[in-house]
Scaffold this motif. Structure first.
Motif, PDB file in Angstrom:
ATOM      1  N   MET A 197       0.837  -1.192   0.000  1.00  0.00           N
ATOM      2  CA  MET A 197       0.000   0.000   0.000  1.00  0.00           C
ATOM      3  C   MET A 197       0.881   1.254   0.000  1.00  0.00           C
ATOM      4  O   MET A 197       1.943   1.277   0.620  1.00  0.00           O
ATOM      5  N   SER A 198       0.424   2.279  -0.717  1.00  0.00           N
ATOM      6  CA  SER A 198       1.128   3.549  -0.728  1.00  0.00           C
ATOM      7  C   SER A 198       0.108   4.666  -0.952  1.00  0.00           C
ATOM      8  O   SER A 198      -1.007   4.426  -1.415  1.00  0.00           O
ATOM      9  N   THR A 199       0.503   5.874  -0.605  1.00  0.00           N
ATOM     10  CA  THR A 199      -0.364   7.028  -0.800  1.00  0.00           C
ATOM     11  C   THR A 199       0.309   7.992  -1.762  1.00  0.00           C
ATOM     12  O   THR A 199       1.547   8.037  -1.869  1.00  0.00           O
ATOM     13  N   LEU A 200      -0.509   8.779  -2.463  1.00  0.00           N
ATOM     14  CA  LEU A 200       0.011   9.746  -3.416  1.00  0.00           C
ATOM     15  C   LEU A 200       0.291  11.054  -2.687  1.00  0.00           C
ATOM     16  O   LEU A 200      -0.545  11.549  -1.928  1.00  0.00           O
ATOM     17  N   TYR A 201       1.456  11.590  -2.920  1.00  0.00           N
ATOM     18  CA  TYR A 201       1.887  12.814  -2.236  1.00  0.00           C
ATOM     19  C   TYR A 201       2.265  13.853  -3.284  1.00  0.00           C
ATOM     20  O   TYR A 201       3.009  13.555  -4.220  1.00  0.00           O
ATOM     21  N   MET A 202       1.767  15.079  -3.128  1.00  0.00           N
ATOM     22  CA  MET A 202       2.142  16.156  -4.031  1.00  0.00           C
ATOM     23  C   MET A 202       3.231  17.015  -3.387  1.00  0.00           C
ATOM     24  O   MET A 202       3.077  17.509  -2.268  1.00  0.00           O
ATOM     25  N   VAL A 203       4.332  17.162  -4.086  1.00  0.00           N
ATOM     26  CA  VAL A 203       5.491  17.893  -3.578  1.00  0.00           C
ATOM     27  C   VAL A 203       5.134  19.361  -3.376  1.00  0.00           C
ATOM     28  O   VAL A 203       4.512  19.998  -4.231  1.00  0.00           O
ATOM     29  N   ARG A 204       5.545  19.883  -2.211  1.00  0.00           N
ATOM     30  CA  ARG A 204       5.330  21.293  -1.880  1.00  0.00           C
ATOM     31  C   ARG A 204       6.661  22.038  -1.950  1.00  0.00           C
ATOM     32  O   ARG A 204       7.732  21.421  -1.925  1.00  0.00           O
ATOM     33  N   LYS A 205       6.586  23.364  -2.023  1.00  0.00           N
ATOM     34  CA  LYS A 205       7.800  24.161  -1.998  1.00  0.00           C
ATOM     35  C   LYS A 205       8.589  23.859  -0.728  1.00  0.00           C
ATOM     36  O   LYS A 205       8.033  23.790   0.361  1.00  0.00           O
ATOM     37  N   GLY A 206       9.862  23.660  -0.882  1.00  0.00           N
ATOM     38  CA  GLY A 206      10.712  23.367   0.263  1.00  0.00           C
ATOM     39  C   GLY A 206      10.947  21.889   0.485  1.00  0.00           C
ATOM     40  O   GLY A 206      11.806  21.508   1.280  1.00  0.00           O
ATOM     41  N   ASP A 207      10.197  21.040  -0.209  1.00  0.00           N
ATOM     42  CA  ASP A 207      10.384  19.593  -0.050  1.00  0.00           C
ATOM     43  C   ASP A 207      11.681  19.135  -0.712  1.00  0.00           C
ATOM     44  O   ASP A 207      12.062  19.602  -1.784  1.00  0.00           O
ATOM     45  N   THR A 208      12.349  18.219  -0.042  1.00  0.00           N
ATOM     46  CA  THR A 208      13.464  17.459  -0.618  1.00  0.00           C
ATOM     47  C   THR A 208      13.184  15.994  -0.294  1.00  0.00           C
ATOM     48  O   THR A 208      12.385  15.693   0.607  1.00  0.00           O
ATOM     49  N   PRO A 209      13.813  15.068  -0.989  1.00  0.00           N
ATOM     50  CA  PRO A 209      13.588  13.661  -0.652  1.00  0.00           C
ATOM     51  C   PRO A 209      13.837  13.347   0.820  1.00  0.00           C
ATOM     52  O   PRO A 209      13.051  12.641   1.455  1.00  0.00           O
ATOM     53  N   LEU A 210      14.915  13.881   1.395  1.00  0.00           N
ATOM     54  CA  LEU A 210      15.222  13.588   2.793  1.00  0.00           C
ATOM     55  C   LEU A 210      14.188  14.198   3.735  1.00  0.00           C
ATOM     56  O   LEU A 210      13.818  13.589   4.740  1.00  0.00           O
ATOM     57  N   ARG A 211      13.714  15.399   3.444  1.00  0.00           N
ATOM     58  CA  ARG A 211      12.700  16.019   4.292  1.00  0.00           C
ATOM     59  C   ARG A 211      11.391  15.231   4.252  1.00  0.00           C
ATOM     60  O   ARG A 211      10.721  15.052   5.275  1.00  0.00           O
ATOM     61  N   ILE A 212      11.011  14.761   3.067  1.00  0.00           N
ATOM     62  CA  ILE A 212       9.799  13.952   2.947  1.00  0.00           C
ATOM     63  C   ILE A 212       9.955  12.645   3.721  1.00  0.00           C
ATOM     64  O   ILE A 212       9.051  12.227   4.457  1.00  0.00           O
TER      65      ILE A 212
END
Length: 402
Positions: free
Chosen positions: A1-16
């Motif tokens: 299972m996974s959820t869809l996430y929309m990238v926001r300003k300021g997001d990086t892979p590590l922050r997510i």
């Protein structure tokens, strides 16, 4: 299972990954066809693998503030993770989610630490350590971000510490903020920090931290530019048409802030040989032309510090002299700081116009440029723990009586 996430300003892979409680490997595996390099773009979609939800059971007399303090989690992030109940009175036995509610120490050690993280961190330490941590803005960056100064201690001796003068050396900011929190905790508890007496240091010395001198540049290195960045065209040009900004040291106007101080500035400009905005080594049109450099200059003029330390990376070296303007005790201090950290005290020549250079020339007091760690900037987060021990030793030593 996974959820869809929309990238926001300021997001990086590590922050997510940090907010969602997953590993970078899991994020990459869930998005094999998605390009996340060099930077994520706002509006981009990612699949987030399912992870176990962390929960906290509310106790009698709990409040958002007390839970935040007990768990070491930002109150703001904790409320964001529980949007549906954050306006309600907490009830004993109620379960609240800890997803996305990340401890400040995790932000510092496990993901890119930028101006937004610093903003949250500043609010956190202010609330967690009232009367111990004192925060003020000493100026604004080119893009209007606050340049924060944090004061701790009540002693008559005054020490100044700064970090992230160079944009791709942002690890210095997170290391300094980790020390701020740890020092505040020991002051609040009254306990000794190993063999080091925090209370005694506080009574002897007041210390002013400016953890992120160059917030615009740090944000650029970590997040890049998009079509919405007002400086995009110029910045890409100054970066030799490269849209990766790992090597960027300057502020957002392409001025190297550590070549901005009135200490043989003209000679440094000629030595650098860079006469237009660039990722590094452009001294600007005049000394103190940039608001970030002016903020440090004004703070030093106002507070009349006894000593100054400017943290950079990399090399594990301590530069302590400047054109023989330094006082005799400067070398003694450099050797003390080198002894406790394992760094090398270096007598440097052929460099001008830095903050340390101006401080020594203008005040004839000890000042040091401290180059943390080894490697290529930005230094990897895997070094955070080992470098923190070194930085911690240097800062503790600087707070002790002469």
């Amino acid at each position: 299972m996974s959820t869809l996430y929309m990238v926001r300003k300021g997001d990086t892979p590590l922050r997510i990954c940090l907010r969602c409680g997953i590993t970078l490997e899991a994020l990459l595996a869930a998005n094999p066809t998605v390009n996340i390099s060099p930077y994520l773009m706002p509006g981009q979609h990612l699949f987030i693998p399912e992870c176990t939800t962390a929960m906290y059971t509310v106790q009698a007399h709990d409040s958002w503030q007390s839970i935040s303090w007990r768990l070491g989690i930002s109150e703001l992030l904790l409320k964001e993770a529980n949007e549906s109940i954050q306006q309600c009175e907490l009830v004993p036995g109620q379960c609240i989610s800890l997803d996305y509610a990340v401890r400040p120490s995790d932000w510092r050690a496990r993901a890119e630490y930028g101006p937004n993280e610093l903003e949250q961190d500043v609010r956190y330490v202010q609330r967690a350590f009232p009367g111990i941590v004192h925060v003020e803005s000493i100026g604004k960056s080119v893009l209007g971000k606050d340049i924060y100064a944090i004061r701790m201690g009540e002693g008559p001796r005054r020490v100044h510490v700064n970090g992230a003068v160079h944009a791709n050396e942002w690890l210095t900011s997170s290391l300094l903020m980790q020390f701020v929190e740890d020092y505040a905790r020991y002051l609040q508890s009254g306990l000794r920090w190993g063999k080091w007496d925090a209370r005694l240091a506080s009574e002897h010395t007041s210390i002013w931290f400016v953890p992120m001198v160059n917030p615009d540049g740090v944000e650029l290195v970590q997040e890049g530019v998009s079509g919405q960045h007002s400086w995009e065209h110029s910045i890409v040009k100054w970066n030799e048409e490269d849209r990766r900004f790992d090597r960027w040291k300057a502020n957002i106007r392409g001025v190297d802030l550590n070549d901005q101080f009135p200490a043989h500035w003209e000679e440094e400009r000629v030595r650098r040989g860079v006469y237009e905005p660039s990722a590094m080594n452009y001294s600007g049109e005049a000394p103190l032309s940039e608001p970030e450099a002016c903020a440090l200059y004004r703070l030093a003029e106002e507070k009349e510090f006894t000593m100054a330390l400017s943290f950079h990376s990399q090399g594990k070296e301590i530069y302590w002299n400047y054109r023989d303007y330094e006082p005799p005790e400067a070398e003694v201090w450099a050797k003390r700081l080198a002894r406790v950290s394992g760094y090398r005290a270096v007598k440097l020549t052929g460099s001008d116009a830095g903050f340390k250079d101006w401080f020594i020339q203008h005040y004839r007091k000890p000042a040091f440029t401290i180059e943390i760690g080894y490697g290529i900037n930005p230094l990897p987060l895997s070094q955070f723990g080992s470098i923190y021990h070194e930085v911690c030793a240097i800062l503790k030593e600087s707070l002790l009586p002469e």
